[in-house]
Design a protein around this motif. Structure first.
Motif, PDB file in Angstrom:
ATOM      1  N   VAL A 144       0.830  -1.211   0.000  1.00 16.33           N
ATOM      2  CA  VAL A 144       0.000   0.000   0.000  1.00 16.33           C
ATOM      3  C   VAL A 144       0.861   1.258   0.000  1.00 16.33           C
ATOM      4  O   VAL A 144       0.390   2.337  -0.341  1.00 16.33           O
ATOM      5  CB  VAL A 144      -0.977   0.048   1.192  1.00 16.33           C
ATOM      6  CG1 VAL A 144      -1.986  -1.076   1.093  1.00 16.33           C
ATOM      7  CG2 VAL A 144      -0.252   0.010   2.522  1.00 16.33           C
ATOM      8  N   ARG A 145       2.118   1.113   0.395  1.00 11.69           N
ATOM      9  CA  ARG A 145       3.013   2.270   0.400  1.00 11.69           C
ATOM     10  C   ARG A 145       4.460   1.802   0.328  1.00 11.69           C
ATOM     11  O   ARG A 145       4.908   1.009   1.147  1.00 11.69           O
ATOM     12  CB  ARG A 145       2.824   3.101   1.679  1.00 11.69           C
ATOM     13  CG  ARG A 145       3.815   4.263   1.832  1.00 11.69           C
ATOM     14  CD  ARG A 145       3.466   5.112   3.030  1.00 11.69           C
ATOM     15  NE  ARG A 145       2.133   5.677   2.878  1.00 11.69           N
ATOM     16  CZ  ARG A 145       1.870   6.771   2.183  1.00 11.69           C
ATOM     17  NH1 ARG A 145       2.825   7.428   1.582  1.00 11.69           N
ATOM     18  NH2 ARG A 145       0.630   7.209   2.094  1.00 11.69           N
ATOM     19  N   GLU A 146       5.186   2.314  -0.663  1.00 13.36           N
ATOM     20  CA  GLU A 146       6.630   2.122  -0.717  1.00 13.36           C
ATOM     21  C   GLU A 146       7.289   3.412  -0.251  1.00 13.36           C
ATOM     22  O   GLU A 146       6.940   4.502  -0.713  1.00 13.36           O
ATOM     23  CB  GLU A 146       7.077   1.781  -2.136  1.00 13.36           C
ATOM     24  CG  GLU A 146       8.547   1.455  -2.235  1.00 13.36           C
ATOM     25  CD  GLU A 146       8.969   0.982  -3.621  1.00 13.36           C
ATOM     26  OE1 GLU A 146      10.179   0.752  -3.820  1.00 13.36           O
ATOM     27  OE2 GLU A 146       8.090   0.848  -4.507  1.00 13.36           O
ATOM     28  N   LEU A 147       8.206   3.304   0.674  1.00 10.79           N
ATOM     29  CA  LEU A 147       8.837   4.480   1.256  1.00 10.79           C
ATOM     30  C   LEU A 147       9.994   4.943   0.376  1.00 10.79           C
ATOM     31  O   LEU A 147      10.922   4.172   0.096  1.00 10.79           O
ATOM     32  CB  LEU A 147       9.359   4.166   2.658  1.00 10.79           C
ATOM     33  CG  LEU A 147       8.328   3.651   3.669  1.00 10.79           C
ATOM     34  CD1 LEU A 147       9.009   3.406   5.021  1.00 10.79           C
ATOM     35  CD2 LEU A 147       7.173   4.614   3.820  1.00 10.79           C
ATOM     36  N   GLU A 148       9.935   6.204  -0.041  1.00 16.82           N
ATOM     37  CA  GLU A 148      11.036   6.757  -0.828  1.00 16.82           C
ATOM     38  C   GLU A 148      12.320   6.751  -0.027  1.00 16.82           C
ATOM     39  O   GLU A 148      13.400   6.435  -0.545  1.00 16.82           O
ATOM     40  CB  GLU A 148      10.702   8.180  -1.283  1.00 16.82           C
ATOM     41  CG  GLU A 148       9.585   8.253  -2.311  1.00 16.82           C
ATOM     42  CD  GLU A 148       9.374   9.664  -2.810  1.00 16.82           C
ATOM     43  OE1 GLU A 148      10.260  10.515  -2.593  1.00 16.82           O
ATOM     44  OE2 GLU A 148       8.323   9.915  -3.443  1.00 16.82           O
ATOM     45  N   GLU A 149      12.215   7.092   1.241  1.00 19.08           N
ATOM     46  CA  GLU A 149      13.356   7.057   2.145  1.00 19.08           C
ATOM     47  C   GLU A 149      13.129   5.940   3.157  1.00 19.08           C
ATOM     48  O   GLU A 149      12.260   6.054   4.018  1.00 19.08           O
ATOM     49  CB  GLU A 149      13.532   8.398   2.861  1.00 19.08           C
ATOM     50  CG  GLU A 149      13.957   9.531   1.951  1.00 19.08           C
ATOM     51  CD  GLU A 149      15.360   9.315   1.389  1.00 19.08           C
ATOM     52  OE1 GLU A 149      16.190   8.695   2.092  1.00 19.08           O
ATOM     53  OE2 GLU A 149      15.602   9.751   0.245  1.00 19.08           O
ATOM     54  N   PRO A 150      13.883   4.860   3.081  1.00 21.97           N
ATOM     55  CA  PRO A 150      13.685   3.768   4.036  1.00 21.97           C
ATOM     56  C   PRO A 150      13.929   4.216   5.469  1.00 21.97           C
ATOM     57  O   PRO A 150      14.705   5.148   5.716  1.00 21.97           O
ATOM     58  CB  PRO A 150      14.735   2.730   3.611  1.00 21.97           C
ATOM     59  CG  PRO A 150      15.130   3.098   2.233  1.00 21.97           C
ATOM     60  CD  PRO A 150      14.970   4.581   2.125  1.00 21.97           C
ATOM     61  N   VAL A 151      13.263   3.541   6.401  1.00 26.38           N
ATOM     62  CA  VAL A 151      13.538   3.749   7.817  1.00 26.38           C
ATOM     63  C   VAL A 151      14.618   2.733   8.186  1.00 26.38           C
ATOM     64  O   VAL A 151      14.348   1.540   8.291  1.00 26.38           O
ATOM     65  CB  VAL A 151      12.280   3.549   8.680  1.00 26.38           C
ATOM     66  CG1 VAL A 151      12.608   3.801  10.149  1.00 26.38           C
ATOM     67  CG2 VAL A 151      11.161   4.464   8.214  1.00 26.38           C
ATOM     68  N   THR A 152      15.826   3.209   8.333  1.00 25.00           N
ATOM     69  CA  THR A 152      16.944   2.295   8.512  1.00 25.00           C
ATOM     70  C   THR A 152      17.018   1.750   9.930  1.00 25.00           C
ATOM     71  O   THR A 152      16.593   2.383  10.887  1.00 25.00           O
ATOM     72  CB  THR A 152      18.278   2.991   8.180  1.00 25.00           C
ATOM     73  OG1 THR A 152      18.416   4.148   9.008  1.00 25.00           O
ATOM     74  CG2 THR A 152      18.313   3.413   6.713  1.00 25.00           C
ATOM     75  N   GLY A 153      17.587   0.565  10.028  1.00 29.22           N
ATOM     76  CA  GLY A 153      17.834  -0.037  11.328  1.00 29.22           C
ATOM     77  C   GLY A 153      19.279   0.160  11.742  1.00 29.22           C
ATOM     78  O   GLY A 153      20.092   0.704  10.985  1.00 29.22           O
TER      79      GLY A 153
ATOM     80  N   GLY B  10       8.455  -0.235   3.323  1.00 33.25           N
ATOM     81  CA  GLY B  10       7.072  -0.035   2.923  1.00 33.25           C
ATOM     82  C   GLY B  10       6.085  -0.642   3.892  1.00 33.25           C
ATOM     83  O   GLY B  10       6.459  -1.305   4.875  1.00 33.25           O
ATOM     84  N   ARG B  11       4.808  -0.353   3.615  1.00 33.60           N
ATOM     85  CA  ARG B  11       3.693  -0.917   4.390  1.00 33.60           C
ATOM     86  C   ARG B  11       2.894  -1.865   3.512  1.00 33.60           C
ATOM     87  O   ARG B  11       2.685  -1.602   2.319  1.00 33.60           O
ATOM     88  CB  ARG B  11       2.785   0.194   4.914  1.00 33.60           C
ATOM     89  CG  ARG B  11       3.282   0.868   6.204  1.00 33.60           C
ATOM     90  CD  ARG B  11       2.154   1.638   6.848  1.00 33.60           C
ATOM     91  NE  ARG B  11       2.494   2.257   8.114  1.00 33.60           N
ATOM     92  CZ  ARG B  11       2.420   1.658   9.296  1.00 33.60           C
ATOM     93  NH1 ARG B  11       2.027   0.397   9.359  1.00 33.60           N
ATOM     94  NH2 ARG B  11       2.719   2.310  10.405  1.00 33.60           N
TER      95      ARG B  11
END
Length: 479
Positions: free
Chosen positions: A47-56, A114-115
């Motif tokens: 439903v959503r791909e993140l342009e900027e990933p949330v990094t670990g 993404g979600r």
């Protein structure tokens, strides 16, 4: 590294490659994005791909591994959330802070890109919201990927990511895991954190975790994220032995019941699924376990459904009317699906004494199940009543169904998972074979806090059936 090589590794394997410097996190994210582009048009899991990933955290055991989170319950600061509902279309809601579990995923090293799709408010065993359309099964696109974590299941099965988040209030990890040939563990109540904004969603029936392709990924991830948080209502202590260590030593001589027909008094189970339970029972017996065929698990379905119905309707009422109030709108079928709205309306009629009675019923069922499990270390049963749900069969937006009809239809199809949500016991979906061209596995449940038993049996069955060698028709590595 190309997509075919990428898809041969699980999360632990990818994390080791990153740690050795053989591949970078950026390369893995690029491959995951390539996989999304290749498979999502056919499967519709995102439903959503993140342009900027949330990094670990790079030092985490799964440092740099691409990850997806379900668009329900878990919060990631600043990332819009829709919960499968048209009411939240247009990116109008983003949480101001992250859930504790999301922070632990980050600490583990996972990089969220993404979600994934969910039915509206997770109130279905398939993933076909009006807001996003149906998510299809990579093994057969005419059937469901399961629900409510169906988007995550489809993405993992298709090789896009090695593991993805899901939550489970009635089977929502185990159902899609079984449908897509994955490992789907629902941890014990309190094993993984739900705060800071939730503690007992759906009266404590919800657990959050993930689906994986390998048992060792589930074990390692549980090691990385389990344990109480500061405000935990159910502070379940960490195990003395890490799960990733305990699966390396196969347990022997476990007392295992097989229940080919699931719970007593529930709707009949398809013969091929019952046969798979019996086949797995024979396999476990050959591995040295003490296996007993009990046909059904003792159960009082009328009481269970009285409480379960009230809890779900109250949950929907809080979601629909709370959201409508926050948005300053009137609840309507323009914003919410028909059965969601009718469930919320029914929830307004559930009184405080009715909830108190429901909790009392819940207590009795926990006692009954605890007594049953005093004789067994685990029970093997089907993950649901029927194989391969065709898309469109479980319509949350059906214009003519009453909420009672929808509830009965839903829990008749998915009749073997939700009791373990009420009891708070751990349960796992394990892929073991193929029936009619789609994965067919089993569900295994154990006493509260005994995830070690479930993961150990899963590891034994993984070795005994070699399921990780199978690949669906729609997959990132296919031409």
């Amino acid at each position: 590294m190309n997509l075919e090589e990428y898809a041969t590794h699980d999360a632990i394997g990818l994390g080791e490659l990153v740690a050795k410097g053989d591949v970078s996190s950026d390369e893995l994210v690029a491959l995951a994005r390539e996989g999304i582009e290749k498979t999502n048009p056919a499967l519709n899991f995102l439903v959503r791909e993140l342009e900027e990933p949330v990094t670990g955290e790079a030092s985490g055991a799964m440092g740099g591994v691409p990850f997806l989170v379900k668009d329900m319950l878990i919060q990631a600061a600043g990332i819009p959330q829709t919960m499968g509902s048209r009411a939240l279309a247009g990116d109008i809601f983003s949480a101001p802070h992250s859930s504790e579990l999301f922070k632990r995923f980050q600490k583990a090293g996972l990089t969220t890109i993404g979600r994934t799709a969910t039915p509206e408010f997770a109130f279905n065993g398939t993933t076909e919201p009006v807001a996003n359309g149906p998510t299809r099964n990579p093994w057969n696109t005419s059937v469901s990927s399961g629900g409510s974590s169906g988007g995550s299941a489809a993405a993992v099965a298709a090789g896009v990511v090695p593991l993805a988040h899901g939550n489970d209030g009635g089977g929502s990890l185990r159902i899609p895991a079984a449908a897509c040939g994955l490992v789907g563990l629902k941890p014990s109540r309190g094993r993984t954190p739900l705060g800071p904004d939730y503690q007992l969603p759906l009266m404590g029936m919800v657990s959050e975790f993930a689906m994986t392709r390998t048992t060792r990924d589930s074990a390692m991830l549980l090691d990385l994220v389990n344990g109480p948080e500061a405000n935990s209502f159910v502070p379940l202590a960490k195990p003395e032995t890490p799960y990733s260590e305990s699966i390396k030593r196969p347990m022997a001589g476990l007392r295992i019941a097989i229940a080919p027909m699931g719970f007593k008094g529930e709707k009949p189970t398809q013969k091929s699924l019952s046969d798979e339970v019996r086949r797995v029972g024979t396999l476990l017996s050959s591995m040295g376990h003490n296996v007993t065929d009990i046909s059904h698990i003792p159960f009082e379905p009328e009481q269970f459904h009285t409480a379960n119905y009230r809890f779900w309707m109250s949950f929907l009422a809080r979601g629909v009317y709370g959201l409508a109030q926050a948005l300053g709108v009137e609840p309507s079928t323009d914003l919410f699906e028909t059965c969601t709205l009718r469930g919320a309306e029914a929830g307004l009629k559930v009184t405080a004494p009715m909830i108190e009675e429901g909790i009392q019923i819940m207590s009795g069922i926990c006692q009954q199940m605890g007594t049953f499990f005093s004789d067994y270390d685990a029970v093997v049963l089907p993950p649901y009543a029927n194989l391969a749900l065709p898309l469109g069969d479980s319509n949350q937006n059906h214009p003519d169904w009453t909420i009672e009809q929808y509830y009965e239809e839903l829990f008749a199809r998915f009749n073997s998972t939700s009791p373990f949500n009420m009891t708070g016991q751990p349960a796992i979906a394990v892929p073991t074979g193929m029936v009619e061209g789609v994965p067919a596995g089993v569900q295994i449940a154990a006493p509260v806090a005994r995830e070690d038993i479930l993961l150990n049996l899963s590891a034994q069955l993984e070795e005994g059936t070699n399921w990780t060698s199978r690949r669906p028709g729609i997959h990132v590595a296919n031409g």
